[in-house]
Design a protein around this motif. Structure first.
Motif, PDB file in Angstrom:
ATOM      1  N   MET A 166       0.854  -1.196   0.000  1.00 40.25           N
ATOM      2  CA  MET A 166       0.000   0.000   0.000  1.00 40.25           C
ATOM      3  C   MET A 166       0.891   1.248   0.000  1.00 40.25           C
ATOM      4  O   MET A 166       1.829   1.343   0.794  1.00 40.25           O
ATOM      5  N   GLY A 167       0.602   2.208  -0.885  1.00 41.26           N
ATOM      6  CA  GLY A 167       1.389   3.424  -0.984  1.00 41.26           C
ATOM      7  C   GLY A 167       1.076   4.409   0.129  1.00 41.26           C
ATOM      8  O   GLY A 167       0.138   4.235   0.902  1.00 41.26           O
ATOM      9  N   HIS A 168       1.883   5.467   0.185  1.00 41.50           N
ATOM     10  CA  HIS A 168       1.719   6.457   1.247  1.00 41.50           C
ATOM     11  C   HIS A 168       0.351   7.127   1.192  1.00 41.50           C
ATOM     12  O   HIS A 168      -0.299   7.325   2.232  1.00 41.50           O
ATOM     13  N   LEU A 169      -0.088   7.499  -0.020  1.00 41.65           N
ATOM     14  CA  LEU A 169      -1.397   8.150  -0.142  1.00 41.65           C
ATOM     15  C   LEU A 169      -2.514   7.217   0.293  1.00 41.65           C
ATOM     16  O   LEU A 169      -3.481   7.641   0.943  1.00 41.65           O
ATOM     17  N   ALA A 170      -2.394   5.957  -0.049  1.00 37.67           N
ATOM     18  CA  ALA A 170      -3.416   4.988   0.358  1.00 37.67           C
ATOM     19  C   ALA A 170      -3.470   4.868   1.876  1.00 37.67           C
ATOM     20  O   ALA A 170      -4.554   4.797   2.472  1.00 37.67           O
ATOM     21  N   HIS A 171      -2.288   4.860   2.516  1.00 33.48           N
ATOM     22  CA  HIS A 171      -2.245   4.828   3.981  1.00 33.48           C
ATOM     23  C   HIS A 171      -2.919   6.068   4.567  1.00 33.48           C
ATOM     24  O   HIS A 171      -3.689   5.973   5.528  1.00 33.48           O
ATOM     25  N   ALA A 172      -2.607   7.219   3.987  1.00 37.98           N
ATOM     26  CA  ALA A 172      -3.179   8.465   4.488  1.00 37.98           C
ATOM     27  C   ALA A 172      -4.704   8.453   4.369  1.00 37.98           C
ATOM     28  O   ALA A 172      -5.420   8.815   5.314  1.00 37.98           O
TER      29      ALA A 172
END
Length: 323
Positions: free
Chosen positions: A1-7
């Motif tokens: 999971m990418g950073h934006l998805a985590h956010a």
């Protein structure tokens, strides 16, 4: 999971938590507001207490309450048992924040607080906790889960406490009839306070910084007046001294390419009639509203007789810390 998805996942988890707390709001919230309003009516104060992250949120809640006219102080749970209980007086109301409702430092403080004639409102995620049992009013901030992947770090729960604190402060504000002018009185150093406390007469340009010309004057001579005043606006009056028009450097630039005789024309032929103006006794906040709503750079100030007495230049507003 990418950073934006985590956010985005954190946002989703915390929004879901807020919705859960919102659905759970009931008459307990009404009782909390009434307790606080009654306490303040009797000249009591609000004491906010919490441990760890809940304590950090408590500082913000206390600041919001105080800034909206509800005097609040933060009591350190540890220092309280070593003399800081001196800030507590009979008739105060205590807001106690603990998600578990079992924080040792806070639980140890409760018996000492109960020796005073105070009312206790708790923010807790456990309606059966020790804190809840000690409380007169329990505001349940239980959330489905924290945004932390381990469901451990206080994230969703502290956000819920913060929003509930904001809701409580705004409900108390409304119940007490707290007005924008009251807010300004408590914030004299801020932009909002200055705009609400200052009058237009306090911020306008006057004297030789305000160019005024009769409507019979030529455009050439009008431009000279504007230059001397270092202004981009000329207030134009009739023979009785009443404001009848305005001429700006922008008007001049737009007209000069297509009018060979512009400089010799009388101002009454080229001015903008019935210009936007404001009374000198209006609040500076009203002038800000005019600038925000109308596409103008200068605002002419008039007295009760509609005689131009000054000018508010939008370029002055940042210097005056009004924008």
């Amino acid at each position: 999971m990418g950073h934006l998805a985590h956010a985005r996942k954190v946002f989703d988890v915390e929004i879901a938590g807020l919705r859960a707390v919102r659905r759970r709001l009931d008459e307990a919230f009404d009782r909390a507001v009434e307790l606080i309003v009654e306490t303040l009516r009797r000249r009591g104060k609000i004491i906010v207490v919490g441990i760890g992250k809940s304590g950090n949120i408590g500082h913000k809640i206390a600041a919001t309450l105080t800034s909206t006219g509800a005097p609040s102080v933060v009591l350190n749970s540890v220092d309280a048992l070593h003399g800081d209980l001196g800030i507590v007086t009979d008739g105060d109301v205590v807001l106690a924040l603990s998600y578990s409702g079992e924080s040792d430092e806070l639980i140890n403080l409760l018996p000492a607080l109960r020796r005073f004639s105070i009312r206790l409102i708790s923010f807790t995620g456990s309606a059966r906790s020790t804190l809840a049992r000690y409380s007169d009013v329990v505001l349940n901030v239980h959330v489905p889960r924290e945004a932390c992947p381990f469901n451990l770090a206080p994230t969703t729960s502290t956000t819920a406490m913060l929003v509930l604190g904001d809701a409580l402060a705004m409900a108390v504000l409304h119940a007490r009839g707290f007005k924008k002018s009251d807010y300004a009185r408590l914030h004299p150093a801020g932009a909002i306070g200055r705009a609400m406390l200052l009058r237009v007469a306090d911020i306008m340009r006057t004297g030789n910084r305000h160019a005024v010309a009769p409507e019979t004057l030529s455009v050439r001579d009008g431009l000279l007046l504007m230059t001397r005043a270092k202004s981009g606006c000329l207030s134009i009056v009739n023979q009785r001294g009443k404001l009848v028009g305005v001429f700006t450097d922008g008007d001049f630039r737009r007209r000069i390419p297509e009018d060979d005789h512009l400089l010799t024309r009388p101002l009454r032929e080229v001015m903008t009639r019935n210009p936007v103006c404001i009374r000198m006794d209006a609040l500076a906040a009203e002038a800000l509203k005019v600038f925000n709503e109308r596409n103008i750079d200068d605002l002419i100030v008039v007295n009760a007789k509609r005689e131009p007495v000054g000018l508010v230049d939008s370029q002055d507003l940042p210097r005056l810390k009004l924008m």
